[in-house]
Design an enzyme around this catalytic site. Structure first.
Site, PDB file in Angstrom:
ATOM      1  N   ILE A 156       6.459   9.264  15.105  1.00 51.61           N
ATOM      2  CA  ILE A 156       6.652  10.110  14.022  1.00 51.61           C
ATOM      3  C   ILE A 156       6.021  11.734  14.031  1.00 51.61           C
ATOM      4  CG2 ILE A 156       6.244  10.509  11.483  1.00 51.61           C
ATOM      5  CD1 ILE A 156       6.386   7.664  11.108  1.00 51.61           C
TER       6      ILE A 156
ATOM      7  N   ARG B 201      -0.401   7.628   5.350  1.00 57.92           N
ATOM      8  CA  ARG B 201      -0.888   6.528   4.227  1.00 57.92           C
ATOM      9  C   ARG B 201      -1.711   7.099   3.372  1.00 57.92           C
ATOM     10  NH1 ARG B 201       2.730   3.520   4.711  1.00 57.92           N
ATOM     11  NH2 ARG B 201       2.550   1.629   5.125  1.00 57.92           N
TER      12      ARG B 201
ATOM     13  N   GLU C 188      -1.933   3.994  -4.986  1.00 53.86           N
ATOM     14  CA  GLU C 188      -0.376   4.279  -5.394  1.00 53.86           C
ATOM     15  C   GLU C 188      -0.033   3.317  -6.428  1.00 53.86           C
ATOM     16  OE1 GLU C 188       2.488   4.750  -2.408  1.00 53.86           O
ATOM     17  OE2 GLU C 188       1.244   6.168  -1.397  1.00 53.86           O
TER      18      GLU C 188
ATOM     19  N   HIS D 113       6.103   8.520  -2.435  1.00 50.63           N
ATOM     20  CA  HIS D 113       6.066   7.780  -1.220  1.00 50.63           C
ATOM     21  C   HIS D 113       7.859   7.604  -0.596  1.00 50.63           C
ATOM     22  CE1 HIS D 113       3.846   4.745   1.156  1.00 50.63           C
ATOM     23  NE2 HIS D 113       5.130   5.103   1.906  1.00 50.63           N
TER      24      HIS D 113
ATOM     25  N   GLY E 260       8.881   8.765   2.311  1.00 46.13           N
ATOM     26  CA  GLY E 260       9.148   8.987   3.764  1.00 46.13           C
ATOM     27  C   GLY E 260      10.425   8.547   4.387  1.00 46.13           C
TER      28      GLY E 260
END
Ligand code: GLV
Length: 317
Positions: free
Chosen positions: A160, A236, A265, A283, A285
């Site tokens: 990534i 994260r 979260e 969140h 992604g």
């Protein structure tokens, strides 16, 4: 499905095409909701199952793994697997699989969405218009920064991080990496984390959450960043100490942040909620239709392969 089909617990709602694929080979116990199974129910439903298909936000600790007395495979629909006690699984001979590669592009795209949103103040502008606070164009209203000629610091040299770096030249940015192994930088400079933080205009985090990366960005490291720099986290929650970040933003030690992940979260640190110069996403992604479907399919195929006695496609180690 043959009478002796292996049994699999699916912890959350999945596309019906993926469940059908699993049902063709296994006896499936599917929790058809998006809500988490409480730990006790998860353990009870896991007893006697050979397969577990879970999400990154299902805590699969040693006790849960022990409750899965027949388990052969734990397959997570995620690239990150910090929620799974992999050593406890390995000790019991259970294979753990994840879904790498296929979410790289989607996560890199969201990373750039956050970089652009923070530097060009997209969230602030949107909020002003919705609050009926825009009274017409003026020369110096909501001026942002420009990316051209700036340095992107990518922390982590994995897939990534590399995919994010690959876009930088299109915006006229230089790229540096901080990466323990020095791998994955393809000719681009690899700096120490301190040097990267000291010199970068955009710092983007792309490391897994491990004991070594927990609170990598904290009260000690944040002040090393330029006051004009922004921090992006699509990796994260837990890699960043959110309390320290809220403090650094309030003290204007850095200029802004783009965050997709948070400690604890779905709770978000109240200090981040009140910062105008922070763009917050929930969140997202890998949250494209294409990628999420491909992730669920790969996770299901990993279950089917292992339970058929074949090697998994993407084991975590
Ligand atoms: C999601 O956060 C993932 O690790 O895939």
């Amino acid at each position: 499905m043959a009478p002796s089909s292996p049994t699999v617990l699916v912890t959350r709602r999945l596309p019906s095409s993926v469940l059908d694929m699993l049902r063709a080979a296994c006896d499936v116990d599917a929790h058809g909701s998006t809500d988490e199974l409480d730990p006790q129910t998860l353990r009870e439903r896991l007893a006697g199952k050979q397969g577990l298909l879970c999400m990154f936000n299902d805590p699969i600790d040693a006790d849960t793994i022990a409750a899965g007395d027949g388990l052969k495979v734990i397959s997570t629909v995620a690239v990150g697997y910090d929620n799974i006690d992999v050593s406890a699984a390995t000790e019991r001979g259970i294979i753990v699989t994840n879904t790498p590669d296929i979410l790289t592009g989607a996560t890199a795209e969201l990373t750039w969405a956050l970089i652009l949103a923070v530097t060009r103040r997209v969230g602030e502008g949107d909020r002003i218009i919705r609050a009926r606070g825009w009274h017409g164009w003026t020369f110096d209203f909501l001026l942002g920064g420009e990316l051209r000629g700036k340095q992107l610091g990518v922390v982590g040299g994995g897939r990534i991080g590399q995919a994010v770096a690959a876009v930088a030249s299109a915006f006229g940015m230089e790229v540096v990496f901080a990466n323990r192994s020095g791998a994955g930088a393809e000719g681009q400079p690899v700096l120490s984390l301190d040097e990267l933080l000291r010199t970068s205009d955009v710092v983007s985090l792309h490391v897994p959450l491990t004991d070594a990366t927990r609170h990598l960005i904290d009260r000690r490291t944040l002040p090393r960043m330029k006051r004009s720099a922004i921090l992006i986290n699509t990796s994260r929650g837990g890699v960043v100490d959110d309390d320290a970040l809220a403090w650094a933003l309030e003290e204007r030690l850095i200029a802004g942040a783009g965050l997709d992940v948070y400690e604890g979260e779905p709770h978000v640190h109240p200090g981040l909620l009140v910062c105008e110069n922070v763009c917050l996403t929930p969140h997202l992604g890998s949250a494209t239709r294409e990628t999420r479907t491909a992730m669920a399919e790969l996770a299901a195929r990993n279950v089917v392969e292992v339970l058929a006695g074949r090697p998994p496609l993407t084991p975590v180690s």
